[in-house]
Design an enzyme around this catalytic site. Structure first.
Site, PDB file in Angstrom:
ATOM      1  N   TYR A 222      14.859  30.819   5.691  1.00 40.67           N
ATOM      2  CA  TYR A 222      13.671  31.591   6.044  1.00 40.67           C
ATOM      3  C   TYR A 222      13.597  31.862   7.547  1.00 40.67           C
ATOM      4  O   TYR A 222      13.935  31.005   8.366  1.00 40.67           O
ATOM      5  CB  TYR A 222      12.414  30.835   5.628  1.00 40.67           C
ATOM      6  CG  TYR A 222      12.223  30.785   4.130  1.00 40.67           C
ATOM      7  CD1 TYR A 222      12.067  31.944   3.376  1.00 40.67           C
ATOM      8  CD2 TYR A 222      12.201  29.561   3.468  1.00 40.67           C
ATOM      9  CE1 TYR A 222      11.884  31.886   2.007  1.00 40.67           C
ATOM     10  CE2 TYR A 222      12.018  29.489   2.098  1.00 40.67           C
ATOM     11  CZ  TYR A 222      11.855  30.659   1.369  1.00 40.67           C
ATOM     12  OH  TYR A 222      11.680  30.607   0.019  1.00 40.67           O
TER      13      TYR A 222
ATOM     14  N   LYS B 107       0.840  -1.211   0.000  1.00 38.64           N
ATOM     15  CA  LYS B 107       0.000   0.000   0.000  1.00 38.64           C
ATOM     16  C   LYS B 107       0.874   1.259   0.000  1.00 38.64           C
ATOM     17  O   LYS B 107       2.074   1.192   0.277  1.00 38.64           O
ATOM     18  CB  LYS B 107      -0.920  -0.017   1.221  1.00 38.64           C
ATOM     19  CG  LYS B 107      -0.191   0.049   2.553  1.00 38.64           C
ATOM     20  CD  LYS B 107      -1.141  -0.144   3.734  1.00 38.64           C
ATOM     21  CE  LYS B 107      -0.380  -0.136   5.042  1.00 38.64           C
ATOM     22  NZ  LYS B 107      -1.221  -0.560   6.174  1.00 38.64           N
TER      23      LYS B 107
END
Ligand SMILES: *Cc1c(COP(=O)(O)O)cnc(C)c1O
Length: 368
Positions: free
Chosen positions: A264, A42
């Protein structure tokens, strides 16, 4: 085999997938459990690419590939793989026809599910549809409650167009609560015995269940994380080998002066002149932004180098002052072999499963 075959320049950020490690881990699952294996594929085979891993495991004679949804089943089916596909969770009514037509194996949670599959398969003229019963022994996510299965199992057996091939349950705390899990194994085995039916497949164990528990009744196990080389329990890590290594390259090297900000928010202001490498990977590749300010590191030329400042979308900055010989183009390991996914997960405040499944499509997967 890069998945981006039209590119002429090599990838900037890529995930190396070690297929011999994958096979080794599968052998550990087989030997440790003594059971047949449903390889859990999955979520894009936990970020390793569902189609490639399905193709690679075709020769392994596995009982099933476990998938989360019909979309994933379809992706595997499109490769021509013949290993049977098992749907790990509940299925929606409008998905059932596709399941029946393709002979994928559903796991059912109610008598109503059984009746619906029975009705759908009756119209196909095909033999009874094999399906598995899911019992909820504590996960709270799906399955018959123990009382319900005891009561309804005889009803299910009467349905002519389905055949009960297996019974399974799921462990919520195999890596966290030994006592509960031991009791869960006992409860599950008791429920199976009470059904008094010759199930071909009896399955309960995920990775932690395989590594840390035993069952003489179970005939099938469902490894996910451990197959990809990460143990949910640290004590078993040395038995298995990491399959994915996320790598990138230094794109730029500069010496920045004391007082200069990095990234940042300028959360880092350099205390001294620092040799700063810019690396071409960021959260847009799946390198978690939540690693910002967590004293994490990457590997360059075999050495751990601190990541400084916030993780940006496409780039991170690394202090390489101790490696004056580094150069643009140098390979960088973000995690995998020398920095474990478990370490990254802990620092990022999450779990290894999420780190792997977060690797984004722009990362080229390279199979070795
Ligand atoms: C995802 C899943 C697994 C695999 O779990 P791991 O902890 O990754 O081994 C097994 N069984 C079910 C039902 C699952 O949903």
């Amino acid at each position: 085999m890069p998945n981006d075959s039209t590119s002429s320049s090599p990838p900037r950020t890529w995930a190396e997938i070690d297929l011999s490690a994958l096979r080794h881990n599968l052998d550990v699952a087989r030997e440790s459990s003594g059971q047949e294996v449903m390889a859990v594929l999955k979520a894009g085979a936990y970020g390793h690419s569902i189609k490639q891993i399905a193709l690679q495991l075709e020769q392994e004679n596995l009982a099933f590939y476990g998938v989360a949804s019909v979309i994933e089943a379809r992706r595997i089916a499109s490769t021509g793989c013949k290993t049977r596909l098992y749907l790990l969770g509940p299925t929606l009514a409008d998905e059932c026809e596709e399941i029946v037509n393709n002979r994928w194996v559903p796991s059912i949670s109610s008598l109503k599910d059984a009746q619906y599959f029975n009705q759908l398969n009756a119209t196909t003229g095909k033999p009874p549809l094999p399906l598995h019963i899911t019992v909820d022994t504590g996960m709270g996510r799906g399955g018959f409650l123990p009382d319900a299965i005891a009561e309804q199992f005889p009803e299910i057996l009467k349905l002519e167009h389905i055949s009960i091939e297996g019974i399974g349950s799921h462990l919520p705390s195999a890596d966290e609560d030994k006592e509960f899990t031991l009791q869960q194994f006992r409860n599950f085995e008791m429920i199976v015995k009470q059904c008094d039916y010759d199930f071909k497949y009896i399955h309960l164990a995920n990775s932690a269940g395989i590594l840390d528990y035993e069952s003489s009744l179970c005939t099938l196990c469902r490894p996910g994380l451990m197959m990809y080389g990460i143990s949910p329990l640290e004590s078993y890590q040395r038995q298995i080998k990491p399959v994915m290594t996320l790598k990138s390259k230094i794109t730029l090297i500069r010496e920045l002066p004391a007082g200069h900000g990095v990234s940042y928010g300028r959360s880092v202001l350099l205390e001294k002149p620092t040799l700063v490498a810019t690396v071409g990977a960021g959260y847009g590749d799946g390198y978690p932004r939540s690693l910002s300010g967590k004293k994490t590191a990457v590997i360059i030329r075999g050495k751990r180098c601190p990541v400084i400042g916030r993780v940006t979308m496409d780039q991170i900055m690394v202090d390489v002052s101790e490696l004056p010989e580094v150069d643009a183009g140098d390979e960088v390991e973000l995690f995998g072999q020398q920095i474990s996914v478990a370490e990254i997960a802990t620092k990022a405040g999450t779990i290894p499963w999420e780190i792997l499944t977060r690797i984004t499509p722009r990362v080229t997967r390279i199979y070795k």
